[in-house]
Design a protein around this motif. Sequence first.
Motif, PDB file in Angstrom:
ATOM      1  N   ARG A 174       0.816  -1.205  -0.021  1.00  0.00           N
ATOM      2  CA  ARG A 174       0.078   0.066   0.012  1.00  0.00           C
ATOM      3  C   ARG A 174       0.810   1.318  -0.095  1.00  0.00           C
ATOM      4  NH1 ARG A 174      -3.679  -0.847   5.161  1.00  0.00           N
ATOM      5  NH2 ARG A 174      -4.982   0.910   4.034  1.00  0.00           N
ATOM      6  N   ALA A 175       0.290   2.187  -0.682  1.00  0.00           N
ATOM      7  CA  ALA A 175       1.200   3.675  -0.686  1.00  0.00           C
ATOM      8  C   ALA A 175       0.190   4.906  -0.312  1.00  0.00           C
ATOM      9  CB  ALA A 175       1.641   3.763  -1.860  1.00  0.00           C
ATOM     10  N   TRP A 176       0.737   5.866   0.172  1.00  0.00           N
ATOM     11  CA  TRP A 176      -0.001   7.128   0.530  1.00  0.00           C
ATOM     12  C   TRP A 176       0.768   8.192   0.087  1.00  0.00           C
ATOM     13  CZ3 TRP A 176       0.808   2.943   3.634  1.00  0.00           C
ATOM     14  CH2 TRP A 176      -0.394   2.061   4.015  1.00  0.00           C
ATOM     15  N   SER A 207      -4.391   4.283  -5.359  1.00  0.00           N
ATOM     16  CA  SER A 207      -4.845   3.094  -6.010  1.00  0.00           C
ATOM     17  C   SER A 207      -4.061   2.739  -7.076  1.00  0.00           C
ATOM     18  CB  SER A 207      -6.288   3.205  -6.308  1.00  0.00           C
ATOM     19  OG  SER A 207      -6.502   2.996  -7.664  1.00  0.00           O
ATOM     20  N   LEU A 208      -2.822   1.821  -6.701  1.00  0.00           N
ATOM     21  CA  LEU A 208      -1.775   1.605  -7.394  1.00  0.00           C
ATOM     22  C   LEU A 208      -2.079   0.036  -8.084  1.00  0.00           C
ATOM     23  CD1 LEU A 208       1.270   2.792  -5.846  1.00  0.00           C
ATOM     24  CD2 LEU A 208       0.124   4.138  -7.717  1.00  0.00           C
ATOM     25  N   PHE A 256       3.024  -0.430  -8.374  1.00  0.00           N
ATOM     26  CA  PHE A 256       3.581  -0.511  -6.639  1.00  0.00           C
ATOM     27  C   PHE A 256       5.064  -0.941  -7.076  1.00  0.00           C
ATOM     28  CE2 PHE A 256       4.797  -2.515  -3.084  1.00  0.00           C
ATOM     29  CZ  PHE A 256       4.236  -1.604  -2.019  1.00  0.00           C
ATOM     30  N   ARG A 257       5.357  -1.834  -7.675  1.00  0.00           N
ATOM     31  CA  ARG A 257       6.673  -2.411  -7.755  1.00  0.00           C
ATOM     32  C   ARG A 257       7.587  -1.385  -8.356  1.00  0.00           C
ATOM     33  NH1 ARG A 257       4.507  -7.008 -10.112  1.00  0.00           N
ATOM     34  NH2 ARG A 257       5.487  -6.599 -12.160  1.00  0.00           N
ATOM     35  N   ARG A 291       3.355   8.796 -12.101  1.00  0.00           N
ATOM     36  CA  ARG A 291       3.469  10.176 -11.773  1.00  0.00           C
ATOM     37  C   ARG A 291       2.169  10.819 -11.460  1.00  0.00           C
ATOM     38  NH1 ARG A 291       7.999  11.836 -15.493  1.00  0.00           N
ATOM     39  NH2 ARG A 291       9.855  11.818 -14.509  1.00  0.00           N
ATOM     40  N   GLU A 292       1.377  10.598 -12.502  1.00  0.00           N
ATOM     41  CA  GLU A 292      -0.046  11.202 -12.143  1.00  0.00           C
ATOM     42  C   GLU A 292      -0.732  10.797 -11.036  1.00  0.00           C
ATOM     43  OE1 GLU A 292      -0.399  11.642 -17.195  1.00  0.00           O
ATOM     44  OE2 GLU A 292      -1.729  10.209 -16.009  1.00  0.00           O
ATOM     45  N   LYS A 293      -0.764   9.691 -10.641  1.00  0.00           N
ATOM     46  CA  LYS A 293      -1.251   9.118  -9.546  1.00  0.00           C
ATOM     47  C   LYS A 293      -0.626   9.747  -8.489  1.00  0.00           C
ATOM     48  CE  LYS A 293      -3.222   4.754 -11.260  1.00  0.00           C
ATOM     49  NZ  LYS A 293      -3.448   3.320 -10.967  1.00  0.00           N
ATOM     50  N   LEU A 294       0.674   9.867  -8.399  1.00  0.00           N
ATOM     51  CA  LEU A 294       1.263  10.399  -7.126  1.00  0.00           C
ATOM     52  C   LEU A 294       1.090  11.924  -7.068  1.00  0.00           C
ATOM     53  CD1 LEU A 294       4.935   9.036  -7.586  1.00  0.00           C
ATOM     54  CD2 LEU A 294       3.066   8.359  -5.935  1.00  0.00           C
TER      55      LEU A 294
END
Length: 235
Positions: free
Chosen positions: A148-150, A157-158, A163-164, A206-209
Amino acid sequence: MLVLVIEDEVDLATTVEYNLRAEGFEVRLAHTGKQGLAATAQDPLPDLIVLDLMLPDLSGTEICRRLRDQERTRNVPVIMCTAKGEEIDRVVGFEVGADDYVVKPFSVRELMLRIRALLRRADASRRDDTEPSLMRFGRLRLDRDGHRAWVDESELSLTALEFRLLHAFMSRKGRVQSRDALLSDVWGIEADITTRTVDTHVKRLREKLGEAGQYIETLRGVGYRFKDQPDEADA
Ligand code: CA
């Protein structure tokens, strides 16, 4: 700390050796590729290798490839010295695993800074293996085991692949990552995709981040680099 310098220009090799010793390093010198490879087989194992690209017998890329093929030398950081004008992407051989490069003529000071930075990162990534699964960088948090990442408090939502990719970036902070290296680390070398696919996925990640996407820097013609340190405002 032991640094192996593989460089056929004797004057340059000697200058580098002198400066490394002045900064407290031990130094092993090799003036041909074969000598260099032989020197990696001796104990103790070098902590870092400064490797000239153009050597009389073996090319720097070939040496680097062999170092990465062997269990013993696989994780030794390598700084490649290239001549100006050579295509970094093709020649420097990040695809064979060099960690950084300097372009000749380089200042010894620049080389020293890069050596120090690389040793620091190598040390940090060794520690990462034993650290808990939570990684932090600026506004970004990643739970390695939980996948999971925040960014700040909002969970991303990756996809598994994204995620890798993010994990690969965060575990190699400040180090150049070529598209080829990412392909083999994230996708697996046998994957039937092109380096362009890497760009597409990095763009999406990048866009998701969102604003944290700026932690991933593009190095034109070379690949990517996850920032060494977050901006002060994010730290
Ligand atoms: Ca040379």
